[in-house]
Design a protein around this motif. Structure first.
Motif, PDB file in Angstrom:
ATOM      1  N   ILE A 196       0.831  -1.207   0.000  1.00  0.00           N
ATOM      2  CA  ILE A 196       0.000   0.000   0.000  1.00  0.00           C
ATOM      3  C   ILE A 196       0.866   1.259   0.000  1.00  0.00           C
ATOM      4  CG2 ILE A 196      -1.671   1.330   1.349  1.00  0.00           C
ATOM      5  CD1 ILE A 196      -2.937  -1.264   2.196  1.00  0.00           C
ATOM      6  N   LEU A 197       1.939   1.239   0.789  1.00  0.00           N
ATOM      7  CA  LEU A 197       2.849   2.383   0.848  1.00  0.00           C
ATOM      8  C   LEU A 197       4.270   1.884   0.601  1.00  0.00           C
ATOM      9  CD1 LEU A 197       3.012   5.447   1.428  1.00  0.00           C
ATOM     10  CD2 LEU A 197       3.566   4.848   3.796  1.00  0.00           C
ATOM     11  N   PRO A 198       4.794   2.009  -0.622  1.00  0.00           N
ATOM     12  CA  PRO A 198       6.145   1.515  -0.921  1.00  0.00           C
ATOM     13  C   PRO A 198       7.200   2.183  -0.040  1.00  0.00           C
ATOM     14  CG  PRO A 198       4.960   2.058  -2.944  1.00  0.00           C
ATOM     15  CD  PRO A 198       4.130   2.580  -1.805  1.00  0.00           C
ATOM     16  N   GLU A 199       8.232   1.431   0.250  1.00  0.00           N
ATOM     17  CA  GLU A 199       9.302   1.928   1.125  1.00  0.00           C
ATOM     18  C   GLU A 199       9.985   3.159   0.564  1.00  0.00           C
ATOM     19  OE1 GLU A 199      13.566   0.393   2.989  1.00  0.00           O
ATOM     20  OE2 GLU A 199      12.248  -1.016   1.910  1.00  0.00           O
ATOM     21  N   ARG A 200      10.030   3.295  -0.766  1.00  0.00           N
ATOM     22  CA  ARG A 200      10.735   4.426  -1.372  1.00  0.00           C
ATOM     23  C   ARG A 200      10.118   5.766  -0.960  1.00  0.00           C
ATOM     24  NH1 ARG A 200       7.455   6.142  -5.468  1.00  0.00           N
ATOM     25  NH2 ARG A 200       5.926   4.625  -6.241  1.00  0.00           N
ATOM     26  N   LEU A 201       8.827   5.768  -0.589  1.00  0.00           N
ATOM     27  CA  LEU A 201       8.178   7.021  -0.213  1.00  0.00           C
ATOM     28  C   LEU A 201       8.531   7.470   1.197  1.00  0.00           C
ATOM     29  CD1 LEU A 201       4.642   6.474  -1.792  1.00  0.00           C
ATOM     30  CD2 LEU A 201       6.476   7.946  -2.629  1.00  0.00           C
ATOM     31  N   THR A 202       9.049   6.567   1.999  1.00  0.00           N
ATOM     32  CA  THR A 202       9.439   6.938   3.364  1.00  0.00           C
ATOM     33  C   THR A 202      10.946   6.895   3.565  1.00  0.00           C
ATOM     34  OG1 THR A 202       9.134   4.631   4.086  1.00  0.00           O
ATOM     35  CG2 THR A 202       7.249   6.122   4.312  1.00  0.00           C
ATOM     36  N   ARG A 203      11.661   6.474   2.553  1.00  0.00           N
ATOM     37  CA  ARG A 203      13.116   6.407   2.666  1.00  0.00           C
ATOM     38  C   ARG A 203      13.695   7.815   2.674  1.00  0.00           C
ATOM     39  NH1 ARG A 203      14.382   3.900  -1.962  1.00  0.00           N
ATOM     40  NH2 ARG A 203      13.752   1.869  -1.100  1.00  0.00           N
ATOM     41  N   VAL A 204      14.677   8.051   3.549  1.00  0.00           N
ATOM     42  CA  VAL A 204      15.335   9.359   3.647  1.00  0.00           C
ATOM     43  C   VAL A 204      16.797   9.184   3.272  1.00  0.00           C
ATOM     44  CG1 VAL A 204      15.980  11.259   5.162  1.00  0.00           C
ATOM     45  CG2 VAL A 204      13.766  10.131   5.456  1.00  0.00           C
ATOM     46  N   GLY A 205      17.244   9.944   2.306  1.00  0.00           N
ATOM     47  CA  GLY A 205      18.637   9.877   1.886  1.00  0.00           C
ATOM     48  C   GLY A 205      19.549  10.592   2.861  1.00  0.00           C
ATOM     49  N   PRO A 206      20.850  10.440   2.676  1.00  0.00           N
ATOM     50  CA  PRO A 206      21.806  11.114   3.578  1.00  0.00           C
ATOM     51  C   PRO A 206      21.822  12.621   3.342  1.00  0.00           C
ATOM     52  CG  PRO A 206      22.957  10.016   1.778  1.00  0.00           C
ATOM     53  CD  PRO A 206      21.524   9.616   1.654  1.00  0.00           C
ATOM     54  N   SER A 230      11.318  23.001   6.535  1.00  0.00           N
ATOM     55  CA  SER A 230       9.862  22.894   6.448  1.00  0.00           C
ATOM     56  C   SER A 230       9.433  22.548   5.032  1.00  0.00           C
ATOM     57  CB  SER A 230       9.216  24.215   6.880  1.00  0.00           C
ATOM     58  OG  SER A 230       9.536  24.511   8.210  1.00  0.00           O
ATOM     59  N   ALA A 231      10.059  23.178   4.047  1.00  0.00           N
ATOM     60  CA  ALA A 231       9.694  22.905   2.656  1.00  0.00           C
ATOM     61  C   ALA A 231       9.944  21.448   2.304  1.00  0.00           C
ATOM     62  CB  ALA A 231      10.476  23.819   1.725  1.00  0.00           C
ATOM     63  N   THR A 232      11.020  20.859   2.830  1.00  0.00           N
ATOM     64  CA  THR A 232      11.326  19.460   2.555  1.00  0.00           C
ATOM     65  C   THR A 232      10.259  18.552   3.154  1.00  0.00           C
ATOM     66  OG1 THR A 232      13.688  19.961   2.590  1.00  0.00           O
ATOM     67  CG2 THR A 232      13.053  17.654   2.809  1.00  0.00           C
ATOM     68  N   VAL A 233       9.879  18.832   4.399  1.00  0.00           N
ATOM     69  CA  VAL A 233       8.865  18.012   5.065  1.00  0.00           C
ATOM     70  C   VAL A 233       7.517  18.136   4.342  1.00  0.00           C
ATOM     71  CG1 VAL A 233       7.588  17.683   7.209  1.00  0.00           C
ATOM     72  CG2 VAL A 233      10.043  18.168   7.277  1.00  0.00           C
ATOM     73  N   LEU A 234       7.132  19.355   3.970  1.00  0.00           N
ATOM     74  CA  LEU A 234       5.861  19.552   3.277  1.00  0.00           C
ATOM     75  C   LEU A 234       5.870  18.901   1.901  1.00  0.00           C
ATOM     76  CD1 LEU A 234       5.108  23.257   4.256  1.00  0.00           C
ATOM     77  CD2 LEU A 234       4.048  21.183   5.173  1.00  0.00           C
ATOM     78  N   ALA A 235       7.020  18.907   1.224  1.00  0.00           N
ATOM     79  CA  ALA A 235       7.117  18.258  -0.080  1.00  0.00           C
ATOM     80  C   ALA A 235       6.936  16.750   0.051  1.00  0.00           C
ATOM     81  CB  ALA A 235       8.452  18.591  -0.732  1.00  0.00           C
ATOM     82  N   ARG A 236       7.534  16.154   1.109  1.00  0.00           N
ATOM     83  CA  ARG A 236       7.347  14.723   1.321  1.00  0.00           C
ATOM     84  C   ARG A 236       5.893  14.408   1.682  1.00  0.00           C
ATOM     85  NH1 ARG A 236      12.360  11.998   1.666  1.00  0.00           N
ATOM     86  NH2 ARG A 236      11.070  10.114   1.660  1.00  0.00           N
ATOM     87  N   GLU A 237       5.284  15.293   2.432  1.00  0.00           N
ATOM     88  CA  GLU A 237       3.866  15.115   2.765  1.00  0.00           C
ATOM     89  C   GLU A 237       3.014  15.148   1.494  1.00  0.00           C
ATOM     90  OE1 GLU A 237       0.656  18.039   4.710  1.00  0.00           O
ATOM     91  OE2 GLU A 237       2.227  17.395   6.118  1.00  0.00           O
ATOM     92  N   ALA A 238       3.313  16.095   0.583  1.00  0.00           N
ATOM     93  CA  ALA A 238       2.555  16.198  -0.664  1.00  0.00           C
ATOM     94  C   ALA A 238       2.726  14.940  -1.512  1.00  0.00           C
ATOM     95  CB  ALA A 238       2.997  17.432  -1.441  1.00  0.00           C
ATOM     96  N   LYS A 239       3.923  14.360  -1.522  1.00  0.00           N
ATOM     97  CA  LYS A 239       4.140  13.128  -2.284  1.00  0.00           C
ATOM     98  C   LYS A 239       3.324  11.975  -1.719  1.00  0.00           C
ATOM     99  CE  LYS A 239       8.686  13.823  -4.382  1.00  0.00           C
ATOM    100  NZ  LYS A 239      10.059  13.293  -4.534  1.00  0.00           N
ATOM    101  N   LEU A 240       3.219  11.921  -0.398  1.00  0.00           N
ATOM    102  CA  LEU A 240       2.410  10.877   0.232  1.00  0.00           C
ATOM    103  C   LEU A 240       0.935  11.029  -0.150  1.00  0.00           C
ATOM    104  CD1 LEU A 240       4.084  10.920   3.756  1.00  0.00           C
ATOM    105  CD2 LEU A 240       4.213   9.044   2.104  1.00  0.00           C
ATOM    106  N   VAL A 241       0.448  12.265  -0.100  1.00  0.00           N
ATOM    107  CA  VAL A 241      -0.946  12.512  -0.481  1.00  0.00           C
ATOM    108  C   VAL A 241      -1.160  12.161  -1.956  1.00  0.00           C
ATOM    109  CG1 VAL A 241      -2.690  14.319  -0.789  1.00  0.00           C
ATOM    110  CG2 VAL A 241      -1.308  14.250   1.299  1.00  0.00           C
ATOM    111  N   ASP A 242      -0.238  12.582  -2.815  1.00  0.00           N
ATOM    112  CA  ASP A 242      -0.353  12.273  -4.245  1.00  0.00           C
ATOM    113  C   ASP A 242      -0.362  10.771  -4.488  1.00  0.00           C
ATOM    114  OD1 ASP A 242      -0.427  14.948  -4.830  1.00  0.00           O
ATOM    115  OD2 ASP A 242       1.679  15.098  -5.440  1.00  0.00           O
TER     116      ASP A 242
END
Length: 639
Positions: free
Chosen positions: A157-167, A173-185
């Motif tokens: 349902i939620l692939p690992e790539r969407l929650t993986r965080v690179g080094p 804040s913009a980074t966190v909101l962008a990841r949130e938008a990807k999850l919603v999308d």
């Protein structure tokens, strides 16, 4: 010089290109203007947000009346500026403000700052400094996603790539909101139109200079597409509009499906704006109602375009169109094209004269095209076209007239098939002699286009294939079979499509008659702006008497381009083209393939890129006089 007192010079900076700022008002007895300076800002991307958040900066041209007013501005800034630092990942940063030499902090410092500010009244600007200590940049360490009950989503349902965080991902804040938008999308793309972020919990670890973020997401119900309601454009038959909507009730919902509805309806020439709106609740069947709101565009269209190539010569085209002829989205378009082939080349002019081909280089074509979309509300379109013209090329001259009637069926927004009947008569002259011909054919074709843009595609595939039998029993002379196919593909290597690889391959074949029996205008030639750049238009292929190109019965050609955006409006395109026409009805690789290479410049506009290409033929036929370099200018990509 009118007086002994001078004022600061102000540079002329009409568009703000040089970063100039308006100077504060001069000292006066009625107010306390001040000079402002930021100190300690090392991150260049941070300064402008700090300025936008600062009351001292935003109101610097409107001085306060007294020291108390200046103090209130200064005391409001630290909290706001600290929020900006946190938003940019500097969670250990701090902000200090000085008025004169007084650092604010506590009642005593406030009173001292007011006295220092008042002492400057009507003498000098009050010096104000904002000292920023950024501190270390914190990084995003982990990202966890659960449902509202705290249960993690399974990987299907939620692939690992969407929650993986690179080094070294900044904890901004913009980074966190962008990841949130990807999850919603992601959940919307999986059919959940009402997905909601219930909680967003960032936790900062100051010892590790890191942030962990936990999201609680409620996907909501999975939905299908419900009833589609069309409104607007009263002058266009709604049945025609509906024939361009391929989504059916019950089909899986996704934003891509709605984008497909908008894209397909926008293909109706009579329509201008197209808006697709989602319903606010599911219907009893669990489907989401969809509303398509359209507007008509101007009915009549008139235009003129020009083109130029150093080897193909100049040309001009004018057109007139009615985009809603009878109220059913019917379009009637008349095109007039006039061109002059660059025939000052003594090499070709002398040989044409020897071959008995007399021409002044002027060619043209008058054509009319009528399209009736959505016949009887179906996905079938009627296409009728007719033309008359003279085609003038380096090695042949053809006078012809003809027409086509065809029916096109649209299986989907990306795939269609077409069949009809075609007829044309004409006379063609080249180095092999004169051919008077009469052709009656039964053309069939298919087209597939999944690209995202007509003039500047960044992804997808385009495929076209056609076959036209001209049988003798229908009256064709000569009786031949003509087949063509072309495909192109586009791959973007980054999310912003700044680096694109584009490739094209084309093929053609004619069988059923000898080369000399086939009109020159139907034979295959390579070379020119839409073929092998760098070579003169339609001159690459078999060479006949008087060293004139005579064309071939088959063709194979291809191109590969790297489309690189340097800025949002400027790009460069290195490219390689290759191919040739062959004497036989199938390619014979014993014949020499011609190559060309070049570099293009693109200027990206709202309607498409302006293309400027410089191409060099790499292995031209020494028997023909090819220019050492060719220049092409046009609108849109080469393919």
């Amino acid at each position: 010089m009118l007086g002994s007192e001078s004022t600061p010079a102000r540079a002329f900076d009409l568009f703000g290109l040089f970063g100039g700022e308006e100077a504060p008002p001069p000292p006066s007895p009625a107010a306390l203007p001040y000079s402002l300076r930021f100190q300690g800002v090392e991150d260049e991307d941070l300064l402008r947000p700090l300025q936008d958040a600062s009351s001292l900066y935003r109101l610097r041209l409107d001085p306060p009346p007294d020291g108390e007013g200046l103090l209130r501005r200064a005391e409001a800034d630290p909290a706001r500026l600290t929020e900006v630092l946190w938003g940019y990942g500097y969670y250990g940063g701090s902000v200090g403000i000085r008025i004169e030499d007084v650092r604010l902090g506590g009642d005593a410092a406030a009173r001292a700052a007011v006295r220092a500010a008042e002492a400057a009244r009507n003498r000098v600007l009050v010096p104000v400094r904002i000292a920023v200590e950024q501190g270390p940049l914190y990084h995003l360490r982990s990202l966890t996603v659960t449902d509202p009950a705290g249960r993690p989503f399974p990987p299907d349902i939620l692939p690992e790539r969407l929650t993986r965080v690179g080094p070294d991902v900044p904890a901004r804040s913009a980074t966190v909101l962008a990841r949130e938008a990807k999850l919603v999308d992601h959940f919307r793309a999986e059919g959940h139109p009402f997905v909601k972020v219930v909680r967003r919990d960032p936790v900062v670890d100051h010892a590790a200079q890191a942030m962990d973020v936990a999201f609680a997401i409620d996907p909501g119900p999975k939905a299908g597409i419900g009833a589609v309601t069309v409104s607007g454009a009263p002058g266009v038959d709604p049945a025609v509009i509906r024939s361009f909507i391929y989504a059916e009730p019950g089909d899986p919902y996704s934003p891509q499906a709605l984008a497909g509805i908008r894209r397909s309806v926008s293909r109706i020439e009579a329509l201008g704006s197209v808006r697709v709106r989602e319903g606010t609740a599911l219907d009893p069947d669990g489907n989401l109602p969809v509303f398509v709101e359209v507007a008509e565009r101007a009915r009549h269209l008139v235009g003129v375009s020009a083109r130029y190539s150093t080897v193909d010569g100049p040309g001009v085209r004018a057109y007139w169109a009615d985009r809603n002829l009878f109220g059913g989205g019917e379009s009637l378009r008349i095109d007039a094209d006039l061109y002059y082939l660059g025939l000052g080349n003594d090499f070709y002019a002398r040989r044409r004269k020897l071959a008995g081909i007399e021409t002044n280089g002027l060619g043209g074509r008058l054509a009319a095209t009528f399209v009736k979309p959505g016949l009887f509300g179906t996905r079938n379109d009627l296409l009728v076209s007719a033309f008359v013209g003279r085609e003038v090329q380096q090695s042949y001259l053809t006078d012809a007239a003809g027409g086509t009637i065809a029916l096109r069926h649209r299986f989907s927004d990306t795939f269609s098939a077409q069949a009809g009947i075609e007829g044309q008569v004409g006379s063609s002259r080249d180095a092999l002699g004169r051919v008077d011909y009469r052709l009656v054919g039964l053309p069939v074709s298919v087209a597939y286009d999944s690209t995202d843009n007509l003039l500047d595609p960044t992804e997808g595939v385009r495929l076209t294939a056609s076959a036209v039998p001209y049988p003798a029993f229908l009256g064709s002379d000569p009786g031949i079979f003509l087949a063509k196919a072309q495909g192109s593909t586009y791959v973007a290597f980054d999310d912003e499509a700044r680096y694109i690889l584009a490739a094209r391959l084309g093929f053609g074949s004619i069988s059923g008659a000898g080369l000399a029996e086939i009109p020159a205008s139907l034979r295959f030639f390579a070379g020119g702006g839409g073929s092998i750049r760098g070579y003169s238009y339609r001159t690459v292929g078999p060479i006949g008497p008087f060293q004139l190109p005579i064309g071939g019965r088959s063709l194979l050609e291809g191109s590969i381009e790297g489309r690189i955006k340097i800025t949002d409006t400027i790009g460069i395109v290195p490219f390689v083209d290759a191919g040739t026409a062959f004497a036989g009805s199938l390619p014979d690789f014993d014949e020499r393939i011609r190559f060309a290479a070049g570099l293009g410049l693109r200027y990206y506009t709202g309607i498409g890129p302006v293309r400027v290409d410089l191409a060099v033929p790499l292995n031209p036929d020494r028997a023909l006089k090819q220019p050492p370099v060719a220049l092409y200018i046009s609108l849109g990509q080469a393919f």
